[in-house]
Design a protein around this motif. Structure first.
Motif, PDB file in Angstrom:
ATOM      1  N   VAL A  10       0.840  -1.202   0.000  1.00 32.67           N
ATOM      2  CA  VAL A  10       0.000   0.000   0.000  1.00 32.67           C
ATOM      3  C   VAL A  10       0.871   1.247   0.000  1.00 32.67           C
ATOM      4  CG1 VAL A  10      -1.640   1.351   1.349  1.00 32.67           C
ATOM      5  CG2 VAL A  10      -1.994  -1.103   1.064  1.00 32.67           C
ATOM      6  N   ASN A  11       1.911   1.259   0.825  1.00 35.29           N
ATOM      7  CA  ASN A  11       2.818   2.406   0.866  1.00 35.29           C
ATOM      8  C   ASN A  11       3.484   2.623  -0.489  1.00 35.29           C
ATOM      9  OD1 ASN A  11       2.317   3.005   3.549  1.00 35.29           O
ATOM     10  ND2 ASN A  11       4.065   1.859   4.313  1.00 35.29           N
ATOM     11  N   THR A  12       3.920   1.542  -1.113  1.00 36.08           N
ATOM     12  CA  THR A  12       4.592   1.657  -2.410  1.00 36.08           C
ATOM     13  C   THR A  12       3.674   2.258  -3.454  1.00 36.08           C
ATOM     14  OG1 THR A  12       5.954  -0.287  -1.885  1.00 36.08           O
ATOM     15  CG2 THR A  12       5.840   0.395  -4.190  1.00 36.08           C
ATOM     16  N   LEU A  13       2.460   1.717  -3.553  1.00 34.67           N
ATOM     17  CA  LEU A  13       1.506   2.222  -4.542  1.00 34.67           C
ATOM     18  C   LEU A  13       1.115   3.665  -4.256  1.00 34.67           C
ATOM     19  CD1 LEU A  13      -0.832  -0.893  -4.920  1.00 34.67           C
ATOM     20  CD2 LEU A  13       0.769  -0.007  -6.618  1.00 34.67           C
ATOM     21  N   LEU A  14       0.918   3.983  -2.982  1.00 33.85           N
ATOM     22  CA  LEU A  14       0.478   5.327  -2.615  1.00 33.85           C
ATOM     23  C   LEU A  14       1.563   6.354  -2.886  1.00 33.85           C
ATOM     24  CD1 LEU A  14      -1.773   7.028  -1.433  1.00 33.85           C
ATOM     25  CD2 LEU A  14      -0.883   6.550   0.856  1.00 33.85           C
ATOM     26  N   ILE A  15       2.787   6.073  -2.435  1.00 32.37           N
ATOM     27  CA  ILE A  15       3.886   7.026  -2.628  1.00 32.37           C
ATOM     28  C   ILE A  15       4.195   7.198  -4.113  1.00 32.37           C
ATOM     29  CG2 ILE A  15       6.342   7.436  -2.206  1.00 32.37           C
ATOM     30  CD1 ILE A  15       5.988   6.041   0.496  1.00 32.37           C
ATOM     31  N   ALA A  16       4.260   6.086  -4.852  1.00 36.31           N
ATOM     32  CA  ALA A  16       4.554   6.166  -6.285  1.00 36.31           C
ATOM     33  C   ALA A  16       3.467   6.928  -7.033  1.00 36.31           C
ATOM     34  CB  ALA A  16       4.722   4.765  -6.861  1.00 36.31           C
ATOM     35  N   MET A  56       1.429   9.236  -5.811  1.00 37.52           N
ATOM     36  CA  MET A  56       1.524  10.651  -5.461  1.00 37.52           C
ATOM     37  C   MET A  56       2.661  11.327  -6.216  1.00 37.52           C
ATOM     38  SD  MET A  56       0.911  10.231  -1.339  1.00 37.52           S
ATOM     39  CE  MET A  56       1.335  11.935  -0.936  1.00 37.52           C
ATOM     40  N   LYS A  57       3.771  10.622  -6.370  1.00 37.63           N
ATOM     41  CA  LYS A  57       4.894  11.186  -7.125  1.00 37.63           C
ATOM     42  C   LYS A  57       4.550  11.358  -8.596  1.00 37.63           C
ATOM     43  CE  LYS A  57       8.746   9.608  -4.217  1.00 37.63           C
ATOM     44  NZ  LYS A  57       9.977   8.782  -4.153  1.00 37.63           N
ATOM     45  N   ILE A  58       3.828  10.397  -9.167  1.00 38.57           N
ATOM     46  CA  ILE A  58       3.447  10.487 -10.576  1.00 38.57           C
ATOM     47  C   ILE A  58       2.526  11.673 -10.805  1.00 38.57           C
ATOM     48  CG2 ILE A  58       2.126   9.356 -12.399  1.00 38.57           C
ATOM     49  CD1 ILE A  58       3.203   6.678 -11.355  1.00 38.57           C
ATOM     50  N   ILE A  59       1.531  11.837  -9.925  1.00 37.67           N
ATOM     51  CA  ILE A  59       0.563  12.934 -10.082  1.00 37.67           C
ATOM     52  C   ILE A  59       1.245  14.279  -9.899  1.00 37.67           C
ATOM     53  CG2 ILE A  59      -1.516  13.981  -9.129  1.00 37.67           C
ATOM     54  CD1 ILE A  59      -2.445  11.144  -8.381  1.00 37.67           C
ATOM     55  N   ALA A  60       2.011  14.420  -8.817  1.00 39.43           N
ATOM     56  CA  ALA A  60       2.705  15.684  -8.572  1.00 39.43           C
ATOM     57  C   ALA A  60       3.753  15.952  -9.638  1.00 39.43           C
ATOM     58  CB  ALA A  60       3.361  15.660  -7.180  1.00 39.43           C
ATOM     59  N   GLY A  61       4.411  14.879 -10.098  1.00 34.46           N
ATOM     60  CA  GLY A  61       5.419  15.034 -11.139  1.00 34.46           C
ATOM     61  C   GLY A  61       4.844  15.380 -12.490  1.00 34.46           C
ATOM     62  N   SER A 108       5.020   6.335 -17.129  1.00 28.96           N
ATOM     63  CA  SER A 108       5.347   6.288 -15.703  1.00 28.96           C
ATOM     64  C   SER A 108       4.558   5.212 -14.965  1.00 28.96           C
ATOM     65  CB  SER A 108       5.089   7.654 -15.055  1.00 28.96           C
ATOM     66  OG  SER A 108       3.720   8.002 -15.120  1.00 28.96           O
ATOM     67  N   ILE A 109       3.484   4.702 -15.568  1.00 29.31           N
ATOM     68  CA  ILE A 109       2.695   3.649 -14.923  1.00 29.31           C
ATOM     69  C   ILE A 109       3.555   2.415 -14.681  1.00 29.31           C
ATOM     70  CG2 ILE A 109       0.748   2.065 -15.231  1.00 29.31           C
ATOM     71  CD1 ILE A 109      -0.714   4.270 -16.696  1.00 29.31           C
ATOM     72  N   GLY A 110       4.494   2.164 -15.588  1.00 32.07           N
ATOM     73  CA  GLY A 110       5.371   1.008 -15.420  1.00 32.07           C
ATOM     74  C   GLY A 110       6.251   1.100 -14.191  1.00 32.07           C
ATOM     75  N   ASN A 111       6.424   2.302 -13.649  1.00 28.50           N
ATOM     76  CA  ASN A 111       7.252   2.488 -12.458  1.00 28.50           C
ATOM     77  C   ASN A 111       6.420   2.687 -11.195  1.00 28.50           C
ATOM     78  OD1 ASN A 111       9.759   2.402 -13.862  1.00 28.50           O
ATOM     79  ND2 ASN A 111       9.424   4.503 -14.560  1.00 28.50           N
ATOM     80  N   VAL A 112       5.165   2.232 -11.224  1.00 32.54           N
ATOM     81  CA  VAL A 112       4.285   2.481 -10.093  1.00 32.54           C
ATOM     82  C   VAL A 112       4.713   1.698  -8.853  1.00 32.54           C
ATOM     83  CG1 VAL A 112       2.623   0.625 -10.541  1.00 32.54           C
ATOM     84  CG2 VAL A 112       1.829   2.778  -9.526  1.00 32.54           C
ATOM     85  N   LEU A 113       5.528   0.657  -9.026  1.00 30.42           N
ATOM     86  CA  LEU A 113       6.053  -0.079  -7.873  1.00 30.42           C
ATOM     87  C   LEU A 113       7.464   0.355  -7.507  1.00 30.42           C
ATOM     88  CD1 LEU A 113       4.767  -3.735  -8.470  1.00 30.42           C
ATOM     89  CD2 LEU A 113       3.795  -1.942  -7.031  1.00 30.42           C
ATOM     90  N   ASN A 114       7.972   1.386  -8.176  1.00 29.78           N
ATOM     91  CA  ASN A 114       9.280   1.942  -7.841  1.00 29.78           C
ATOM     92  C   ASN A 114       9.061   3.290  -7.162  1.00 29.78           C
ATOM     93  OD1 ASN A 114      10.796  -0.183  -8.993  1.00 29.78           O
ATOM     94  ND2 ASN A 114      10.543   0.714 -11.021  1.00 29.78           N
TER      95      ASN A 114
END
Length: 299
Positions: free
Chosen positions: A72-78, A80-85, A224-230
């Motif tokens: 959950v943390n990984t998906l949430l943080i990634a 949030m970074k994608i949207i803000a980025g 960037s969806i491909g990096n959603v677990l990074n």
């Protein structure tokens, strides 16, 4: 054979050999270690001598109390970074596009692009000093207004916000340049036509500029969806601590603790394999979406 040797493209093909050799040695050959995910790996016995346990590592993984929280943390943080980025670079690019002083525009682009070249080891140390609850500049400034010191890097309510904001600050300069390049491809006659129709600068931005860069924006998001677990191991590793595991612990940090600190190599490999499998599916979907919505092709 002689025809192949006389081919004019032969030197170009030969130039690829070192790259292919490096790719094979460092990317494909290590994939044989995936078998560790199905073993109780013992370093002294090696891959072929360690006992086979099948899917037991994966069963144990899904029974761990931290597994759900980590995913959950990984998906949430990634996410949030994608949207803000996406939002911040587009906003900055639109503002810079309205600047007419070339010197100021180029200077600003250079300044916001510089953090991209700094490692998180350096930036992590800077953030730790700035956000220190005892003598950090941020807390000292807040103290002037009567605000009590905040332990930003040790508070679960603040940690994710610090991760996302610092990542955007580091990377938005690179994405801004991408969108500025896309803006140069917009036909100037569209602005002239909009101006003749009575559109002011805001309406021109809304009806001409934004639609003009929308294909690039869609492309950036889908890729960037491909990096959603990074979610950014190097950043989190340099900033997190046990008090913020609840909000900042991700898949990569879990693998680090299981494999390096606790020597549970089979379990750590199982986590990494699961992440790689999901990432492969997400990357395939993202490239399909990039082709479907932005007409982007790799081959």
């Amino acid at each position: 054979m002689l025809k192949f040797l006389r081919n004019e493209r032969l030197p170009l093909h030969l130039m690829l050999l070192p790259s292919l050799a490096i790719l094979a040695v460092y990317s494909y050959w290590p994939m044989a270690g995936i078998v560790i995910a199905f073993e109780k790996y013992i370093p002294t016995k090696g891959i072929f001598g360690s006992p086979w346990v099948g899917w037991r590592n994966f069963e144990y993984l899904f029974n761990l109390p931290d597994t759900k929280r980590v995913f959950v943390n990984t998906l949430l943080i990634a996410s949030m970074k994608i949207i803000a980025g996406l939002i911040v670079p587009i906003f900055v690019a639109l503002l810079l596009n309205e600047v007419r002083k070339t010197m100021f525009k180029r200077t600003f682009q250079t300044l916001v692009y510089l953090p991209h070249f700094l490692s998180w080891v350096i930036l992590g140390g800077i953030l730790i000093d700035l956000l220190s609850p005892s003598n950090g500049l941020v807390n000292q400034t807040l103290g002037i207004f009567g605000v009590q010191p905040i332990f930003f890097l040790g508070d679960n309510n603040w940690f994710r916000f610090i991760l996302v904001s610092s990542d955007v600050w580091k990377e938005f300069g690179f994405s801004t340049i991408v969108y500025l390049a896309a803006l140069t491809g917009i036909n100037p006659t569209l602005y002239e036509a909009a101006s003749i129709d009575g559109a002011n600068r805001i309406r021109q931005m809304w009806h001409v500029t934004l639609p003009g860069i929308m294909p690039i924006a869609i492309l950036m998001v889908t890729l960037s969806i491909g990096n959603v677990l990074n979610a950014g191991f190097d950043q989190i590793f340099n900033l997190y601590s046990p008090p913020v595991y609840e909000s900042g612990d991700i898949i990569d940090t879990l693998v680090y603790r299981l494999g390096i600190l606790q020597s549970q190599y089979g379990l750590a490999t199982a986590v990494g394999l699961l992440k790689s499998t999901v990432s492969l599916i997400m990357i395939a979907c993202s490239y399909f979406m990039a082709y479907r919505f932005a007409n982007y092709r790799i081959f």
